[in-house]
Scaffold this motif. Structure first.
Motif, mmCIF file in Angstrom:
data_model
loop_
_atom_site.group_PDB
_atom_site.id
_atom_site.type_symbol
_atom_site.label_atom_id
_atom_site.label_comp_id
_atom_site.label_asym_id
_atom_site.label_seq_id
_atom_site.Cartn_x
_atom_site.Cartn_y
_atom_site.Cartn_z
ATOM 1 N N PRO A 115 0.832 -1.212 0.000
ATOM 2 C CA PRO A 115 0.000 0.000 0.000
ATOM 3 C C PRO A 115 0.868 1.264 0.000
ATOM 4 N N THR A 116 0.335 2.316 -0.581
ATOM 5 C CA THR A 116 1.046 3.591 -0.604
ATOM 6 C C THR A 116 1.238 4.118 0.810
ATOM 7 N N GLU A 117 0.190 4.064 1.596
ATOM 8 C CA GLU A 117 0.241 4.488 2.991
ATOM 9 C C GLU A 117 0.080 3.250 3.874
ATOM 10 N N LEU A 118 0.891 3.163 4.872
ATOM 11 C CA LEU A 118 0.805 2.040 5.796
ATOM 12 C C LEU A 118 0.750 2.594 7.209
ATOM 13 N N THR A 119 -0.323 2.276 7.902
ATOM 14 C CA THR A 119 -0.471 2.697 9.292
ATOM 15 C C THR A 119 -0.859 1.480 10.122
ATOM 16 N N LEU A 120 -0.590 1.568 11.400
ATOM 17 C CA LEU A 120 -0.960 0.490 12.310
ATOM 18 C C LEU A 120 -2.204 0.906 13.074
ATOM 19 N N GLU A 121 -3.087 -0.053 13.295
ATOM 20 C CA GLU A 121 -4.307 0.221 14.050
ATOM 21 C C GLU A 121 -3.932 0.558 15.495
ATOM 22 N N PRO A 122 -4.382 1.704 15.987
ATOM 23 C CA PRO A 122 -4.028 2.068 17.366
ATOM 24 C C PRO A 122 -4.716 1.160 18.385
ATOM 25 N N GLY A 123 -4.036 0.932 19.489
ATOM 26 C CA GLY A 123 -4.619 0.178 20.587
ATOM 27 C C GLY A 123 -4.591 -1.330 20.442
ATOM 28 N N VAL A 124 -3.929 -1.854 19.417
ATOM 29 C CA VAL A 124 -3.857 -3.305 19.244
ATOM 30 C C VAL A 124 -2.810 -3.878 20.197
ATOM 31 N N LYS A 125 -3.190 -4.902 20.933
ATOM 32 C CA LYS A 125 -2.259 -5.652 21.781
ATOM 33 C C LYS A 125 -2.120 -7.035 21.156
ATOM 34 N N GLY A 174 -10.169 -4.421 24.609
ATOM 35 C CA GLY A 174 -10.655 -5.502 25.457
ATOM 36 C C GLY A 174 -11.313 -6.644 24.712
ATOM 37 N N ARG A 175 -11.411 -6.534 23.410
ATOM 38 C CA ARG A 175 -12.075 -7.573 22.609
ATOM 39 C C ARG A 175 -11.038 -8.402 21.852
ATOM 40 N N GLY A 176 -11.100 -9.720 22.039
ATOM 41 C CA GLY A 176 -10.177 -10.623 21.379
ATOM 42 C C GLY A 176 -10.480 -10.769 19.897
ATOM 43 N N GLN A 177 -9.425 -10.891 19.113
ATOM 44 C CA GLN A 177 -9.544 -11.089 17.669
ATOM 45 C C GLN A 177 -8.513 -12.118 17.234
ATOM 46 N N HIS A 178 -8.747 -12.693 16.069
ATOM 47 C CA HIS A 178 -7.708 -13.528 15.480
ATOM 48 C C HIS A 178 -7.723 -13.333 13.974
ATOM 49 N N LEU A 179 -6.543 -13.429 13.400
ATOM 50 C CA LEU A 179 -6.362 -13.345 11.957
ATOM 51 C C LEU A 179 -5.813 -14.683 11.504
ATOM 52 N N HIS A 180 -6.609 -15.415 10.726
ATOM 53 C CA HIS A 180 -6.180 -16.701 10.165
ATOM 54 C C HIS A 180 -5.950 -16.440 8.682
ATOM 55 N N ASP A 181 -4.725 -16.622 8.248
ATOM 56 C CA ASP A 181 -4.325 -16.183 6.909
ATOM 57 C C ASP A 181 -3.381 -17.206 6.284
ATOM 58 N N ARG A 182 -3.441 -17.287 4.967
ATOM 59 C CA ARG A 182 -2.418 -18.007 4.201
ATOM 60 C C ARG A 182 -1.748 -16.963 3.317
ATOM 61 N N ALA A 195 6.636 -19.440 -1.865
ATOM 62 C CA ALA A 195 6.231 -20.221 -0.694
ATOM 63 C C ALA A 195 4.967 -19.626 -0.094
ATOM 64 N N GLU A 196 4.294 -20.434 0.720
ATOM 65 C CA GLU A 196 3.094 -20.004 1.437
ATOM 66 C C GLU A 196 3.255 -20.343 2.913
ATOM 67 N N VAL A 197 2.715 -19.473 3.756
ATOM 68 C CA VAL A 197 2.724 -19.711 5.194
ATOM 69 C C VAL A 197 1.312 -19.480 5.709
ATOM 70 N N GLU A 198 0.761 -20.498 6.365
ATOM 71 C CA GLU A 198 -0.548 -20.360 7.002
ATOM 72 C C GLU A 198 -0.316 -20.124 8.493
ATOM 73 N N PHE A 199 -1.013 -19.137 9.032
ATOM 74 C CA PHE A 199 -0.810 -18.783 10.432
ATOM 75 C C PHE A 199 -2.078 -18.220 11.051
ATOM 76 N N VAL A 200 -2.070 -18.165 12.376
ATOM 77 C CA VAL A 200 -3.108 -17.484 13.141
ATOM 78 C C VAL A 200 -2.400 -16.509 14.067
ATOM 79 N N ALA A 201 -2.778 -15.241 13.978
ATOM 80 C CA ALA A 201 -2.249 -14.200 14.865
ATOM 81 C C ALA A 201 -3.398 -13.726 15.750
ATOM 82 N N ARG A 202 -3.160 -13.745 17.056
ATOM 83 C CA ARG A 202 -4.189 -13.314 18.007
ATOM 84 C C ARG A 202 -3.864 -11.922 18.528
#
Length: 132
Positions: free
Chosen positions: A66-76, A105-113, A93-100
């Motif tokens: 992306p032209t602009e890259l920012t990080l979401e504030p408040g992510v732990k 205060g709300r839990g999230q997960h990113l499951h990505d290949r 190559a491909e890498v499948e992962f889950v990032a929590r």
């Protein structure tokens, strides 16, 4: 951060967490190329945890960066689980992962290949498919 464990969660043969300096540190701090797509993906997760935007930009393929890259504030960031690392050929190559994570205060997960390509001896992130 040299004494701290690496945020990516990689461990040694005995299952002990690796220190940042012995894991993702050389890639983020010393411009050492990641040896494979999994190491690059882990280092990119670590860059998200540490807020290292410059590393994220340089490790992203120019065709999809992306032209602009920012990080979401408040992510732990809470942890990373690598599910698979598949070598397609010498330069893909491909890498499948889950990032929590937790935001507000709300839990999230990113499951990505994620797809990676090696160009000029360096692995770079191209794109990924998110699993719902």
């Amino acid at each position: 951060m040299p004494e701290a464990f690496c945020p990516c969660g990689r461990s040694d043969a005995r299952g002990r967490p690796l220190p940042y300096a012995d894991c993702c540190g050389p890639y983020l701090d010393h411009d050492t190329p990641a040896p494979d797509a999994e190491a690059l993906m882990r280092s990119r997760y670590t860059a998200f945890v540490l807020g290292r935007l410059a590393y994220l930009r340089t490790s992203w393929h120019p065709s999809t960066r992306p032209t602009e890259l920012t990080l979401e504030p408040g992510v732990k960031w809470l942890g990373l689980q690598v599910r698979s690392h598949r070598v397609v050929d010498a330069d893909h190559a491909e890498v499948e992962f889950v990032a929590r994570s937790r935001v507000g205060g709300r839990g999230q997960h990113l499951h990505d290949r994620s797809c990676f390509v090696r160009e000029n001896g360096r692995w770079v992130y191209v794109d990924g498919d998110i699993f719902e």
